[in-house]
Scaffold this motif. Structure first.
Motif, PDB file in Angstrom:
ATOM      1  N   UNK A   1       0.838  -1.207   0.000  1.00  0.00           N
ATOM      2  CA  UNK A   1       0.000   0.000   0.000  1.00  0.00           C
ATOM      3  C   UNK A   1       0.872   1.257   0.000  1.00  0.00           C
ATOM      4  N   UNK A   2       1.939   1.255   0.781  1.00  0.00           N
ATOM      5  CA  UNK A   2       2.850   2.410   0.799  1.00  0.00           C
ATOM      6  C   UNK A   2       3.544   2.592  -0.552  1.00  0.00           C
ATOM      7  N   UNK A   3       3.911   1.485  -1.179  1.00  0.00           N
ATOM      8  CA  UNK A   3       4.539   1.521  -2.504  1.00  0.00           C
ATOM      9  C   UNK A   3       3.562   2.090  -3.544  1.00  0.00           C
ATOM     10  N   UNK A   4       2.309   1.660  -3.464  1.00  0.00           N
ATOM     11  CA  UNK A   4       1.278   2.183  -4.373  1.00  0.00           C
ATOM     12  C   UNK A   4       1.144   3.689  -4.182  1.00  0.00           C
ATOM     13  N   UNK A   5       1.018   4.134  -2.937  1.00  0.00           N
ATOM     14  CA  UNK A   5       0.839   5.563  -2.658  1.00  0.00           C
ATOM     15  C   UNK A   5       2.050   6.383  -3.110  1.00  0.00           C
ATOM     16  N   UNK A   6       3.244   5.857  -2.909  1.00  0.00           N
ATOM     17  CA  UNK A   6       4.453   6.564  -3.344  1.00  0.00           C
ATOM     18  C   UNK A   6       4.508   6.667  -4.862  1.00  0.00           C
ATOM     19  N   UNK A   7       4.116   5.590  -5.548  1.00  0.00           N
ATOM     20  CA  UNK A   7       4.091   5.610  -7.011  1.00  0.00           C
ATOM     21  C   UNK A   7       3.068   6.617  -7.523  1.00  0.00           C
TER      22      UNK A   7
ATOM     23  N   UNK B   1      -2.553 -10.212  -8.395  1.00  0.00           N
ATOM     24  CA  UNK B   1      -1.821 -10.862  -7.314  1.00  0.00           C
ATOM     25  C   UNK B   1      -2.558 -12.109  -6.829  1.00  0.00           C
ATOM     26  N   UNK B   2      -2.453 -12.386  -5.541  1.00  0.00           N
ATOM     27  CA  UNK B   2      -2.867 -13.667  -4.946  1.00  0.00           C
ATOM     28  C   UNK B   2      -3.547 -13.451  -3.601  1.00  0.00           C
ATOM     29  N   UNK B   3      -4.242 -14.508  -3.156  1.00  0.00           N
ATOM     30  CA  UNK B   3      -4.648 -14.585  -1.755  1.00  0.00           C
ATOM     31  C   UNK B   3      -3.408 -14.889  -0.936  1.00  0.00           C
ATOM     32  N   UNK B   4      -3.289 -14.431   0.263  1.00  0.00           N
ATOM     33  CA  UNK B   4      -4.231 -13.555   0.958  1.00  0.00           C
ATOM     34  C   UNK B   4      -3.988 -12.071   0.703  1.00  0.00           C
ATOM     35  N   UNK B   5      -2.948 -11.729  -0.051  1.00  0.00           N
ATOM     36  CA  UNK B   5      -2.570 -10.324  -0.211  1.00  0.00           C
ATOM     37  C   UNK B   5      -3.701  -9.466  -0.771  1.00  0.00           C
ATOM     38  N   UNK B   6      -4.436  -9.944  -1.762  1.00  0.00           N
ATOM     39  CA  UNK B   6      -5.449  -9.092  -2.401  1.00  0.00           C
ATOM     40  C   UNK B   6      -6.495  -8.600  -1.391  1.00  0.00           C
ATOM     41  N   UNK B   7      -6.935  -9.473  -0.512  1.00  0.00           N
ATOM     42  CA  UNK B   7      -7.916  -9.073   0.501  1.00  0.00           C
ATOM     43  C   UNK B   7      -7.348  -8.100   1.509  1.00  0.00           C
ATOM     44  N   UNK B   8      -6.171  -8.420   2.021  1.00  0.00           N
ATOM     45  CA  UNK B   8      -5.535  -7.544   3.004  1.00  0.00           C
ATOM     46  C   UNK B   8      -5.165  -6.189   2.402  1.00  0.00           C
ATOM     47  N   UNK B   9      -4.719  -6.181   1.169  1.00  0.00           N
ATOM     48  CA  UNK B   9      -4.348  -4.934   0.511  1.00  0.00           C
ATOM     49  C   UNK B   9      -5.569  -4.047   0.296  1.00  0.00           C
ATOM     50  N   UNK B  10      -6.673  -4.634  -0.117  1.00  0.00           N
ATOM     51  CA  UNK B  10      -7.913  -3.872  -0.291  1.00  0.00           C
ATOM     52  C   UNK B  10      -8.309  -3.217   1.026  1.00  0.00           C
ATOM     53  N   UNK B  11      -8.248  -3.983   2.118  1.00  0.00           N
ATOM     54  CA  UNK B  11      -8.589  -3.446   3.439  1.00  0.00           C
ATOM     55  C   UNK B  11      -7.574  -2.397   3.900  1.00  0.00           C
ATOM     56  N   UNK B  12      -6.324  -2.559   3.529  1.00  0.00           N
ATOM     57  CA  UNK B  12      -5.286  -1.586   3.895  1.00  0.00           C
ATOM     58  C   UNK B  12      -5.527  -0.243   3.195  1.00  0.00           C
ATOM     59  N   UNK B  13      -6.017  -0.299   1.969  1.00  0.00           N
ATOM     60  CA  UNK B  13      -6.241   0.923   1.191  1.00  0.00           C
ATOM     61  C   UNK B  13      -7.560   1.614   1.521  1.00  0.00           C
ATOM     62  N   UNK B  14      -8.547   0.852   2.000  1.00  0.00           N
ATOM     63  CA  UNK B  14      -9.867   1.408   2.305  1.00  0.00           C
ATOM     64  C   UNK B  14     -10.087   1.327   3.813  1.00  0.00           C
ATOM     65  N   UNK B  15      -9.961   2.450   4.491  1.00  0.00           N
ATOM     66  CA  UNK B  15     -10.080   2.490   5.948  1.00  0.00           C
ATOM     67  C   UNK B  15     -11.419   1.917   6.414  1.00  0.00           C
TER      68      UNK B  15
END
Length: 157
Positions: A90-96, A109-123
């Motif tokens: 998420x930090x890499x995405x925001x910096x880019x 990408x893959x599980x479990x990252x896709x779910x966790x990343x979505x939650x990381x980006x959407x408070x």
């Protein structure tokens, strides 16, 4: 700007290593189906595509590439394997976004990252479940850092 987070298509259960698991015929078909859906949301533009180096994610992108607008930048990103850290990505995405200012980013990408990343980006969002080839669309405001989940779709059976 729009961030699209996608799980790879359906893959074979076994291979010499997890990284070498290939898509099934159904996985290719589902990925193509989702490319058509995603293309309808892109208004003819796709700025960045980040793809996990694992075979099934690379094949998902290959199944989609002819249907989607030509991407300005496509890259294989080591940090988005199944073992990637959602906070780091998420930090890499925001910096880019801050430095390159793309209007759209597709991440495959893959599980479990896709779910966790979505939650990381959407408070406040619980990590959503992603079936194979599912895509979540996030509207992200680079000025405020706020975001919201616009939609999540999965292929028809």
């Amino acid at each position: 700007m729009q961030i699209y987070i996608m799980r790879h298509g359906e893959a074979e259960n076994f291979a010499a290593s997890d990284a070498e698991r290939a898509l099934t015929a159904r996985g290719i078909e589902q990925s193509q189906q989702m490319a058509t859906l995603l293309a309808s949301h892109l208004n003819g533009e796709l700025d960045h595509v980040w793809v996990s180096p694992y075979l099934r994610a690379q094949q998902t992108w290959q199944a989609m590439v002819d249907t989607l607008p030509t991407a300005a930048k496509v890259g294989s990103v080591e940090d988005i394997t199944p073992y990637g850290d959602a906070e780091t990505v998420a930090e890499y995405i925001k910096a880019t976004i801050e430095t390159e200012q793309p209007q759209s980013l597709l991440l495959i990408s893959h599980l479990p990252l896709v779910g966790y990343l979505t939650a990381e980006l959407v408070a406040g969002l619980q990590p959503p479940m992603f079936l194979t080839s599912a895509i979540a669309a996030i509207d992200y405001d680079p000025q405020t850092g706020s975001s919201k989940l616009l939609w999540q779709h999965q292929p028809h059976k």
